[in-house]
Design a protein around this motif. Structure first.
Motif, PDB file in Angstrom:
ATOM      1  N   ILE A 105      53.834  44.992  44.103  1.00 25.20           N
ATOM      2  CA  ILE A 105      54.776  45.295  45.301  1.00 25.20           C
ATOM      3  C   ILE A 105      54.417  44.565  46.584  1.00 25.20           C
ATOM      4  O   ILE A 105      55.014  44.837  47.725  1.00 25.20           O
ATOM      5  CB  ILE A 105      54.782  46.722  45.549  1.00 25.20           C
ATOM      6  N   ASP A 125      52.852  48.819  56.220  1.00 22.65           N
ATOM      7  CA  ASP A 125      53.608  48.708  54.775  1.00 22.65           C
ATOM      8  C   ASP A 125      52.316  49.345  53.869  1.00 22.65           C
ATOM      9  O   ASP A 125      52.083  48.712  52.907  1.00 22.65           O
ATOM     10  CB  ASP A 125      53.355  46.869  54.296  1.00 22.65           C
ATOM     11  N   LYS A 128      54.500  55.490  52.710  1.00 25.19           N
ATOM     12  CA  LYS A 128      55.644  55.564  53.829  1.00 25.19           C
ATOM     13  C   LYS A 128      55.790  56.841  54.516  1.00 25.19           C
ATOM     14  O   LYS A 128      56.126  56.974  55.754  1.00 25.19           O
ATOM     15  CB  LYS A 128      56.962  55.246  52.777  1.00 25.19           C
ATOM     16  N   ASP A 159      58.098  47.612  56.658  1.00 21.56           N
ATOM     17  CA  ASP A 159      58.676  47.264  55.221  1.00 21.56           C
ATOM     18  C   ASP A 159      59.250  48.448  54.572  1.00 21.56           C
ATOM     19  O   ASP A 159      58.835  49.822  54.904  1.00 21.56           O
ATOM     20  CB  ASP A 159      57.354  46.522  54.579  1.00 21.56           C
ATOM     21  N   ASN A 160      60.070  48.190  53.697  1.00 21.69           N
ATOM     22  CA  ASN A 160      60.775  49.293  52.836  1.00 21.69           C
ATOM     23  C   ASN A 160      61.375  50.550  53.659  1.00 21.69           C
ATOM     24  O   ASN A 160      61.160  51.514  53.085  1.00 21.69           O
ATOM     25  CB  ASN A 160      59.404  49.619  51.957  1.00 21.69           C
ATOM     26  N   LYS A 216      62.806  41.769  45.033  1.00 28.54           N
ATOM     27  CA  LYS A 216      62.450  43.162  45.027  1.00 28.54           C
ATOM     28  C   LYS A 216      63.339  44.203  45.141  1.00 28.54           C
ATOM     29  O   LYS A 216      63.130  45.328  45.296  1.00 28.54           O
ATOM     30  CB  LYS A 216      61.497  43.535  46.190  1.00 28.54           C
TER      31      LYS A 216
HETATM   32 MG    MG Z   1      56.050  46.896  51.210  1.00 27.30          MG
END
Ligand code: MG
Ligand code: SAH
Ligand code: DHB
Length: 218
Positions: free
Chosen positions: A40, A136, A139, A162-163, A207
Motif C-alpha cells: 500500500i 498516511d 485513517k 493520503d487516501n 492503487k
Molecule cells: Mg496511503
C-alpha cells in the motif's frame, strides 16, 4: 480492458516515460514484498509528485506519519538538501525495521529518522517546525494528525493527507467504516480557519480510485 486495467497501464506509461530506471525505489518495493508488508505504498507517480512538492516548497524538514517500507520516505528524502531531514513515524516494529534497511540501502540513513511507536505517542516528543507534513497512517486518526501538523508546522507549511477519497466512500456521511469517517473528519478540519487554503485531488491509478488532500497552514 477494465477501468482498473487501464488505470494501471496508464500509471505504467507515466513511469516508463517520466520515471524510468529507479533501482532505489524498486529495491524498496521488492523488500516490502519479501518482508510480507502490505503493498500500500504510494505509487511511483504519487511518490514523484510528493518529491516535486518537497522541491517546489524547498522543504528542509519533512514529517511523515506512516512509514511502511519507507517508499514515500525515500522518494521525499532523496530530494532534500544536504542538511535536510525527514522524520517518519511507524507503529509496527517490523515495518520500521524493513524501512530502516531500505533507507540505509538507499544511502539516506543520515537524513531519515524512523521513530517506532504509535504516532499519538511519538508526535508529542517532536519539535517543529516542519516544512511539509505527509499524513498516511491509520485513517481514523487523521483529524488528530492534522492538529499535530498545525502544532508542528509554521505559516506556509504544506500538509498532504493520503487516501481521502476511498473510491467515493467519502460521500457517505453515515458510513460505519472508520477510515471513511476519519477522512470526512479530515475534510472538516481542513475547512477550518487554521488552513490558509486546502483542496483535494481525486486520483485513479495502480492503487485504484482514491485521492490526496493538500493544504497550506495559515
Ligand atoms: Mg496511503
Ligand atoms: N507512507 C507509506 C505507506 C504507509 S502505509 C508509503 O507510501 O510508502 C500506513 C502505515 O501506517 C503502516 O505501515 C502502518 O503500520 C502505519 N500505522 C498505522 N497506524 C499507525 C499509528 N497509530 N502510528 C504510526 N503508524 C501507524
Ligand atoms: C491503505 C492504506 C494506505 O495508506 C493506502 O495508501 C492504501 C490503502 C489501507 O489501509 O488499505
Amino acid at each position: 480492458m477494465s477501468d482498473q486495467a487501464i488505470w494501471t497501464a496508464v500509471d505504467d506509461y507515466i513511469a516508463d516515460k517520466l520515471l524510468p530506471d529507479d533501482p532505489m525505489l524498486d529495491a524498496a518495493l521488492k523488500e516490502n514484498a519479501v518482508a510480507g508488508l502490505p503493498a500500500i505504498d504510494v505509487s511511483r507517480a504519487q511518490g514523484a509528485f510528493l518529491a516535486l512538492l518537497v522541491r517546489i516548497s524547498a522543504a528542509r524538514r519533512v514529517l511523515e506519519i506512516g512509514t511502511l517500507s519507507g517508499y514515500s520516505a525515500i522518494a521525499m528524502a532523496r530530494v532534500l538538501p544536504e542538511d535536510g531531514e525527514l522524520i517518519s513515524l511507524e507503529a509496527e516494529p517490523h515495518h520500521a525495521e524493513t524501512a530502516r534497511a531500505n533507507v540505509a540501502r538507499a544511502g539516506l540513513a543520515d537524513r531519515v529518522i524512523i521513530q517506532v511507536g504509535r504516532a499519538a505517542d511519538t508526535l508529542p516528543k517532536l519539535s517543529g517546525p516542519f516544512d511539509l507534513v505527509f499524513i498516511d497512517a491509520d485513517k481514523p486518526s487523521n483529524p488528530i494528525y492534522l492538529d499535530w501538523a498545525v502544532r508542528l508546522g509554521r505559516r506556509g507549511t504544506i500538509v498532504v493527507v493520503d487516501n481521502v477519497i476511498r473510491e467515493g466512500g467519502i460521500l457517505n456521511g453515515n458510513s460505519r467504516n472508520e477510515s471513511i469517517a476519519g477522512s470526512r473528519a479530515a475534510f472538516d478540519a481542513l475547512a477550518d480557519e487554521r488552513f490558509e487554503a486546502a483542496t483535494a485531488l481525486q486520483t485513479v491509478g495502480a492503487k485504484g480510485y482514491d485521492g490526496f488532500a493538500i493544504a497550506l497552514l495559515k
